[in-house]
Design a protein around this motif. Sequence first.
Motif, mmCIF file in Angstrom:
data_model
loop_
_atom_site.group_PDB
_atom_site.id
_atom_site.type_symbol
_atom_site.label_atom_id
_atom_site.label_comp_id
_atom_site.label_asym_id
_atom_site.label_seq_id
_atom_site.Cartn_x
_atom_site.Cartn_y
_atom_site.Cartn_z
ATOM 1 N N SER A 34 112.353 -75.201 -43.160
ATOM 2 C CA SER A 34 113.192 -75.155 -41.950
ATOM 3 C C SER A 34 113.941 -76.452 -41.687
ATOM 4 C CB SER A 34 112.322 -74.788 -40.749
ATOM 5 O OG SER A 34 111.145 -75.578 -40.692
ATOM 6 N N LYS A 35 113.922 -77.383 -42.640
ATOM 7 C CA LYS A 35 114.599 -78.678 -42.450
ATOM 8 C C LYS A 35 116.052 -78.484 -42.022
ATOM 9 C CE LYS A 35 115.835 -78.965 -47.332
ATOM 10 N NZ LYS A 35 115.381 -79.385 -48.673
ATOM 11 N N THR A 36 116.479 -79.271 -41.089
ATOM 12 C CA THR A 36 117.821 -79.289 -40.466
ATOM 13 C C THR A 36 118.024 -78.161 -39.448
ATOM 14 O OG1 THR A 36 119.157 -77.917 -41.983
ATOM 15 C CG2 THR A 36 118.841 -80.266 -42.587
ATOM 16 N N GLU A 55 108.915 -78.950 -43.905
ATOM 17 C CA GLU A 55 109.902 -79.965 -43.523
ATOM 18 C C GLU A 55 109.864 -81.078 -44.567
ATOM 19 O OE1 GLU A 55 112.054 -80.063 -40.988
ATOM 20 O OE2 GLU A 55 111.436 -78.133 -40.157
ATOM 21 N N ASN A 56 110.977 -81.822 -44.687
ATOM 22 C CA ASN A 56 110.982 -82.915 -45.666
ATOM 23 C C ASN A 56 111.238 -84.286 -45.049
ATOM 24 O OD1 ASN A 56 113.735 -82.721 -45.194
ATOM 25 N ND2 ASN A 56 114.277 -83.166 -47.320
ATOM 26 N N ARG A 57 111.349 -84.349 -43.722
ATOM 27 C CA ARG A 57 111.496 -85.645 -43.056
ATOM 28 C C ARG A 57 110.429 -85.756 -41.990
ATOM 29 N NH1 ARG A 57 116.678 -88.186 -43.487
ATOM 30 N NH2 ARG A 57 117.961 -87.081 -44.998
ATOM 31 N N ALA A 165 106.412 -78.663 -57.757
ATOM 32 C CA ALA A 165 107.548 -79.279 -58.440
ATOM 33 C C ALA A 165 108.856 -78.638 -57.995
ATOM 34 C CB ALA A 165 107.410 -79.167 -59.957
ATOM 35 N N VAL A 166 109.922 -79.408 -58.214
ATOM 36 C CA VAL A 166 111.304 -78.951 -58.036
ATOM 37 C C VAL A 166 111.906 -78.896 -59.439
ATOM 38 C CG1 VAL A 166 113.550 -79.520 -57.027
ATOM 39 C CG2 VAL A 166 111.438 -80.114 -55.809
ATOM 40 N N ALA A 167 112.565 -77.794 -59.784
ATOM 41 C CA ALA A 167 113.206 -77.694 -61.098
ATOM 42 C C ALA A 167 114.377 -78.670 -61.173
ATOM 43 C CB ALA A 167 113.690 -76.269 -61.337
ATOM 44 N N GLY A 200 109.717 -73.005 -56.988
ATOM 45 C CA GLY A 200 110.738 -72.000 -56.746
ATOM 46 C C GLY A 200 111.373 -72.204 -55.390
ATOM 47 N N MET A 201 112.718 -72.113 -55.378
ATOM 48 C CA MET A 201 113.486 -72.276 -54.154
ATOM 49 C C MET A 201 114.476 -71.098 -54.085
ATOM 50 S SD MET A 201 113.806 -76.429 -54.216
ATOM 51 C CE MET A 201 115.476 -76.441 -54.796
ATOM 52 N N SER A 202 115.459 -71.179 -53.199
ATOM 53 C CA SER A 202 116.373 -70.043 -53.021
ATOM 54 C C SER A 202 117.010 -69.597 -54.336
ATOM 55 C CB SER A 202 117.480 -70.411 -52.030
ATOM 56 O OG SER A 202 116.946 -70.624 -50.753
ATOM 57 N N GLY A 203 117.400 -70.572 -55.167
ATOM 58 C CA GLY A 203 118.167 -70.245 -56.360
ATOM 59 C C GLY A 203 117.340 -69.904 -57.585
ATOM 60 N N VAL A 216 106.401 -70.029 -53.012
ATOM 61 C CA VAL A 216 107.800 -70.413 -53.198
ATOM 62 C C VAL A 216 108.309 -71.021 -51.898
ATOM 63 C CG1 VAL A 216 108.212 -68.709 -55.011
ATOM 64 C CG2 VAL A 216 108.694 -68.097 -52.646
ATOM 65 N N ARG A 217 109.157 -72.031 -52.033
ATOM 66 C CA ARG A 217 109.639 -72.789 -50.864
ATOM 67 C C ARG A 217 111.122 -72.484 -50.673
ATOM 68 N NH1 ARG A 217 107.818 -76.451 -54.634
ATOM 69 N NH2 ARG A 217 109.985 -77.073 -54.742
ATOM 70 N N VAL A 218 111.439 -71.702 -49.636
ATOM 71 C CA VAL A 218 112.800 -71.187 -49.497
ATOM 72 C C VAL A 218 113.424 -71.658 -48.181
ATOM 73 C CG1 VAL A 218 114.182 -69.092 -49.312
ATOM 74 C CG2 VAL A 218 112.266 -69.190 -50.928
ATOM 75 N N GLY A 219 114.593 -72.281 -48.298
ATOM 76 C CA GLY A 219 115.350 -72.693 -47.119
ATOM 77 C C GLY A 219 116.618 -71.872 -46.968
ATOM 78 N N ALA A 225 123.251 -71.834 -45.339
ATOM 79 C CA ALA A 225 123.574 -73.132 -45.943
ATOM 80 C C ALA A 225 123.345 -74.221 -44.910
ATOM 81 C CB ALA A 225 125.013 -73.144 -46.427
ATOM 82 N N ARG A 226 122.691 -75.294 -45.348
ATOM 83 C CA ARG A 226 122.354 -76.349 -44.395
ATOM 84 C C ARG A 226 123.601 -77.068 -43.888
ATOM 85 N NH1 ARG A 226 117.869 -76.070 -47.479
ATOM 86 N NH2 ARG A 226 118.795 -77.188 -49.206
ATOM 87 N N PRO A 227 123.619 -77.401 -42.592
ATOM 88 C CA PRO A 227 124.781 -78.075 -42.009
ATOM 89 C C PRO A 227 125.004 -79.472 -42.569
ATOM 90 C CG PRO A 227 122.989 -77.914 -40.393
ATOM 91 C CD PRO A 227 122.583 -77.107 -41.574
HETATM 92 C C1 LIG Z 1 115.005 -78.100 -49.237
HETATM 93 C C2 LIG Z 1 113.849 -77.863 -50.126
HETATM 94 C C3 LIG Z 1 113.519 -76.579 -50.566
HETATM 95 C C4 LIG Z 1 114.333 -75.350 -50.200
HETATM 96 O O1 LIG Z 1 115.533 -75.347 -50.924
HETATM 97 P P1 LIG Z 1 116.590 -74.141 -50.806
HETATM 98 O O2 LIG Z 1 117.420 -74.289 -52.034
HETATM 99 O O3 LIG Z 1 117.365 -74.364 -49.555
HETATM 100 O O4 LIG Z 1 115.828 -72.870 -50.769
HETATM 101 C C5 LIG Z 1 112.409 -76.437 -51.372
HETATM 102 N N1 LIG Z 1 111.667 -77.501 -51.744
HETATM 103 C C6 LIG Z 1 111.939 -78.736 -51.347
HETATM 104 C C7 LIG Z 1 111.086 -79.858 -51.800
HETATM 105 C C8 LIG Z 1 113.048 -78.970 -50.527
HETATM 106 O O5 LIG Z 1 113.333 -80.222 -50.131
#
Ligand SMILES: *Cc1c(COP(=O)(O)O)cnc(C)c1O
Length: 243
Positions: A34-36, A55-57, A165-167, A200-203, A216-219, A225-227
């Motif tokens: 939910s960041k931003t 959140e990331n901050r 991890a983040v790809a 895993g994220m949105s993409g 999976v971590r989805v924003g 799209a984040r502002p």
């Molecule tokens: C922002 C973020 C996500 C979500 O990314 P989206 O592409 O918006 O789904 C997942 N993981 C981390 C660590 C992030 O910072």
Amino acid sequence: MSLAENLRTVRARIDAAARTAGRAPADVGLLAVSKTWPADDVRVLAAAGQHDFGENRVQELLGKAVDLADVDLRWHFVGQLQRNKAAAVARTGAVVHSVDRPALATTLDRAAQEMGRPVEVFVQVDLGGPEGEAAARGGAAPVAVPALCDTVAGTAGLRLRGLMAVAPREGDPAPAFARLAALAERVRADHPEAGELSAGMSGDLEAAVAAGATLVRVGTALFGARPLPCGEFEEHQPRESQQ
Ligand SMILES: *Cc1c(COP(=O)(O)O)cnc(C)c1O
């Protein structure tokens, strides 16, 4: 599309990816990043049944944790974490996905013991960039991960849930997720309780689920799209001090 509709769509994507991989949809959880986005958006998704939010901050997490204290939800911290902010994050009850060095584990462990309540953590793995360079999104080098997991598992205050991890930003995520899955299997052999994989994220959530992601971590696919264009991984800022 409403937030509740987005939630149904994302959940359907996860379920389809799980079935394609021969896995049970219930074995893959959704963390809403939910960041931003305002606390009211979190409230709407929580009312629609979403329980885990990321959140990331640190400041944003602390603010939302206060604003949403009346909502039954679980916070997760997915950003790079400085040791001097680790105790504040721990006090929110957040699951910390970004443990990437022994000193951070030690600081979080001390905070957990002071609270008298365990802190659940993931060890973050740096899967590198397209040319194999460090991705600058945080994370321990894969070679350092087994020992870091031993350190975490050896504390009294931390509970090791698994790897995160983040790809890499460019290219096919599948080979990176395959390396992550192999590393996770190795960690699980030593620490059977660390059976989770946050990836895993949105993409790229389908590729992550195919590789065994359990969370999976989805924003973007939930909130839009984040502002703010930067700050997603704080990669335009200097790497925080390793202290
Ligand atoms: C922002 C973020 C996500 C979500 O990314 P989206 O592409 O918006 O789904 C997942 N993981 C981390 C660590 C992030 O910072």
